[in-house]
Motif scaffolding. Structure first.
Motif, PDB file in Angstrom:
ATOM      1  N   UNK A 160       0.858  -1.199   0.000  1.00 43.08           N
ATOM      2  CA  UNK A 160       0.000   0.000   0.000  1.00 43.08           C
ATOM      3  C   UNK A 160       0.888   1.241   0.000  1.00 43.08           C
ATOM      4  N   UNK A 161       0.725   2.106  -0.978  1.00 40.00           N
ATOM      5  CA  UNK A 161       1.481   3.369  -0.927  1.00 40.00           C
ATOM      6  C   UNK A 161       1.150   4.137   0.366  1.00 40.00           C
ATOM      7  N   UNK A 162       2.179   4.525   1.078  1.00 41.54           N
ATOM      8  CA  UNK A 162       1.958   5.197   2.360  1.00 41.54           C
ATOM      9  C   UNK A 162       1.162   6.490   2.183  1.00 41.54           C
ATOM     10  N   UNK A 163       1.330   7.158   1.042  1.00 46.87           N
ATOM     11  CA  UNK A 163       0.661   8.449   0.861  1.00 46.87           C
ATOM     12  C   UNK A 163      -0.851   8.306   0.714  1.00 46.87           C
ATOM     13  N   UNK A 164      -1.324   7.062   0.428  1.00 48.94           N
ATOM     14  CA  UNK A 164      -2.772   6.869   0.315  1.00 48.94           C
ATOM     15  C   UNK A 164      -3.432   6.707   1.672  1.00 48.94           C
TER      16      UNK A 164
END
Length: 817
Positions: A160-164
């Motif tokens: 999971x992209x952390x920025x999401x």
């Protein structure tokens, strides 16, 4: 009842009533099923202990809801609140279709404050056809296409992209496509480093391990099937191999997601057909291993094998395969009852742990089969995996191991019976065994150790004959020389066999004038024929053959010599006939003929049909053996036609050399060089002899001195090295091949280090193929023990003539050392 009767009935030694056999088998089976169920549930209950099921501590789940999406065959449903893990069939919905989950979870803190590294979502039971969104952003999609929903639950981990991620509420949306067994497990959200270990264990236990077990089972199945193909009487092993192959391929295909694209209808039909075929093969295996032939059961199996796939194809074409499968699979379980009855009889044949393992395997497979049927019908949670993918290979392996043990034991028994049979045959054919033993002992004796003293005796007898030529003992020395010559001929024949067998002879192909060759042989054999009153006739020929002149003459000479030796009246005819591009050299005789059953045996070593008393005047029984081996080397086929009481015809087919080349290149076999005219042909030559056998070394020294040579004799490489440091000039080195501290090639290398152009000769009694090949490859002249003095002298003179640069005076200090 009397008191005594009551006391007897209650006595612990009183015999209890014996249950019928089928009662005992049923009770035993129920007991094993109970044990298998307990073990299975124990493993299943311990399964979560090895896999972490917790998300990150700062992750908490809120709402979880589900909706069945509308498709061409399903109108869909409204949003429903569910609790994960979720199994569609438990909520009364069909197991197949397209569904969408929306899971709301809260992050207690900002993602930047929740540790370093990427995040991940792990879902242990997720259809391999899926799409995932996080907060409205698509983060993963897998094999979602136009082929329709065919997905099966497997384990997945998606980074999971952390920025999401954001502090507070987050939404994870999951769209799943299922062919059956619809549902999903609880998502586990956290740092990838924390999620990965659990995913690794989960994917190994639910996918990697079953796949590996089934691949190994398939390999074992191929092995069993190959044994059956070679030994068709091993029907049980063959049926087990085919069964294990079908089951293992079917099970393995379940875990292969990215394989070839197959329409879902065809894939479903293949799985259905594989399941019914496995049931049929199991029944056939049960009959084979139980040694039972139930005609009615065999007919049912054949009917199922043919009818079930046809029924499945019809059901697929009408879109009702799931309904048909729900009926056929229970029928397959009923078909298992006679199979089970047969299999329960098998363990008693094997006994011990093999029998117990078989019964336990049956019980485990039954429990796994019931469980998987319940899973297929949605009666158990989506968290349950298929048990049969592990149970069937283990069960089949237990039977396979038992069968292999029985097969190995049978082979051992056969070998034991063979030993016993050989012992009985040996006892009842003592004379034949004694003859074979004598042959073996003779062949063993005709090796290096025998050739050494024979070589010494030959040299010394020749010297004795020369020195006593005017003595009253001349007749005795002549008889001694004849006896030695007979022994040398025997060992030479054995050597020819060994060299031909070891392919240590390289044919020298050239044109061979057959007329000259036959005339030489006739001249040699005519005195023996005349002495017996036979007529040896030769048909003149101008034919030229393409062959090795020495080997071809040896073959024809042996055939003519045999014909003269074994013909008592009449005569022998030798001629050549053309056969297309080939020539047939034929030897006809009017002897007693050879029976058909003996026409192959006469080419064996030491076989003589008409010489039971082993009279050496009739030969040694090696001539035809040499002819056959030479024919293989030259690729000259041998023919034999014979009629008992009328005679025989042996033939050798050789390629013809045609045209002008035949005239120019026809070669004759070189005649032996005449003996040297001088009594001291090696006058003033310094020859070094290396041999670790004292008798041969002394005899060879005396022989060379009688020819006028100076001789330095040593017994080892060390002694040779010391000698080379003392002498200044050497004309020739004669060395045995097998020395106590090396071999003859090493001795020649050592001597040529000091005298590069030194003439050299290897004399050897070795007949081993490795030694013969090594000597042939060395290009060093070789003389095989025992040898005649004339042959030794010819080779020495030839080598001295081709190494003129090394001739010269001798060092008097070393002469005759």
């Amino acid at each position: 009842m009397s008191a005594r009767a009551a006391q007897g009935a209650l006595s612990p030694d009183a015999a209890l009533p014996r249950l019928p056999a089928w009662h005992r088998r049923l009770i035993a089976l129920l007991g094993w099923i109970g044990a298998a169920t307990f073990l299975t549930l124990l493993v299943w209950s311990a399964h979560p202990w090895f896999i972490s099921q917790s998300s990150h501590p700062d992750v908490s789940f809120a709402q979880q809801r589900f909706r069945l999406m509308p498709t061409a065959v399903n109108p869909g449903s409204e949003w429903l609140d569910v609790t994960l893990p979720d199994t569609w069939a438990e909520r009364g919905q069909p197991g197949g279709g397209v569904g969408r989950y929306e899971i709301t979870f809260n992050l207690a803190r900002a993602p930047s404050a929740l540790g370093e590294g990427p995040w991940a979502v792990r879902i242990d039971r997720l259809s391999f056809q899926h799409r995932l969104w996080l907060n409205g952003q698509l983060i993963h999609a897998a094999t979602v296409g136009a082929a329709g929903p065919t997905g099966r639950p497997l384990a997945y981990m998606v980074q999971v992209p952390r920025e999401l991620l954001r502090e507070g509420p987050n939404q994870l949306a999951v769209e799943v496509h299922h062919g059956s067994m619809g549902g999903m497990s609880v998502p586990i959200i956290g740092l990838a480093a924390d999620v990965m270990p659990g995913f690794t264990v989960q994917s190994f236990l639910t996918e990697g391990l079953p796949l590996a077990v089934n691949v190994v089972s398939a390999a074992f199945a191929v092995f069993l099937t190959l044994i059956w193909l070679r030994r068709r009487q091993e029907v049980g092993m063959g049926m087990l191999g085919l069964l294990a192959m079908v089951v293992s391929v079917r099970n393995s295909a379940y875990y292969v997601v990215n394989g070839p694209t197959i329409p879902p209808e065809l894939s479903a039909w293949i799985y259905f057909s594989a399941q019914t075929t496995a049931t049929v093969l199991l029944g056939a295996f049960a009959m084979a291993i139980a040694d039972k032939n139930w005609p009615w059961f065999r007919k049912v199996l054949w009917g199922t094998l043919i009818g079930a796939p046809l029924l499945g194809a019809i059901a697929v074409s009408h879109g009702v395969l799931p309904q048909v499968r729900a009926v056929v699979y229970p029928a397959m379980l009923l078909l298992m009852l006679p199979t089970l009855t047969l299999l329960l009889r098998v363990p008693a044949k094997f006994g011990g742990w093999s029998g117990r393992g078989m019964v336990l395997g049956i019980a485990i497979s039954l429990v796994a089969g019931v469980h998987d049927y319940m899973r297929l019908q949605g009666m158990v949670s989506v968290m349950h995996t298929y048990w049969m993918s592990l149970a069937t290979p283990i069960t089949l392996a237990s039977y396979g191991v038992a069968l292999m043990n029985r097969f190995i034991e049978a082979v051992g028994e056969v070998e034991q019976h063979n030993v016993q049979l050989e012992r009985k045959v040996a006892e009842r054919t003592e004379d034949l065994a004694a003859a074979n033993a004598a042959k073996g002992h003779f062949l063993a004796a005709a090796s290096h150790d025998l050739r050494q003293p024979v070589a010494a005796v030959g040299l010394l007898s020749g010297l004795l004959r020369e020195r006593l030529k005017d003595s009253p003992l001349k007749d005795m020395t002549d008889r001694l020389a004849d006896a030695v010559r007979a022994m040398e001929n025997l060992l030479s024949g054995l050597l020819d066999l060994s060299r031909l067998e070891a392919k240590a002879i390289r044919p020298h192909w050239q044109g061979v004038a057959l007329g000259d060759l036959l005339r030489r042989i006739a001249t040699h054999e005519d005195p023996a024929a005349r002495a017996k009153g036979l007529r040896l006739r030769l048909r003149p020929t101008q034919a030229v053959a393409e062959s090795d002149p020495v080997l071809l003459e040896q073959m024809v000479r042996n055939l003519v010599g045999n014909a003269v030796r074994y013909t008592q009246r009449g005569g022998v005819l030798v001629g050549v006939r053309r056969r297309g591009q080939n020539l047939s050299i034929q030897v006809w005789d009017t002897g007693g003929g050879i029976a058909p059953e003996d026409q192959q045996r006469i080419f064996q070593d030491f076989v003589q049909l008409a010489n039971p008393e082993r009279n050496q005047a009739k030969g040694l029984g090696l001539g035809l053996s040499i002819v056959q081996r030479a024919s293989r080397l030259l690729d000259h086929p041998i023919g034999l036609r014979s009629r008992v009481g009328h005679g025989s015809c042996f033939s050798i087919e050789v390629p013809a050399r045609l045209g002008a080349q035949a005239v120019a290149q026809a070669a004759a076999t070189p005649e032996p060089a005449p003996p040297a005219g001088s009594e001291h042909p090696l006058q003033d030559r310094h020859i070094v002899v290396v041999d670790d056998d004292a008798s041969v070394r002394q005899a060879l020294t005396e022989r060379l001195r009688a020819w006028g040579a100076y001789v330095s004799a040593v017994d080892s490489l060390d002694a040779l090295d010391e000698l080379l440091q003392r002498v200044m000039s050497i004309d020739m080195l004669i060395t045995d091949h097998r020395l106590c501290d090396g071999d003859g090639l090493q001795a020649i290398g050592l001597a040529r280090g000091a005298h590069p152009q030194l003439a050299a000769l290897v004399i050897t009694g070795d007949t081993a193929s490795e030694q013969l090949q090594s000597l042939m490859n060395s290009s060093i002249p070789v003389l095989h023990k025992p040898f005649q003095a004339e042959a030794l002298l010819r080779v020495i003179e030839l080598q001295l003539s081709v190494h003129p640069d090394n001739l010269g005076g001798t060092a008097s200090t070393a002469a005759n050392a």
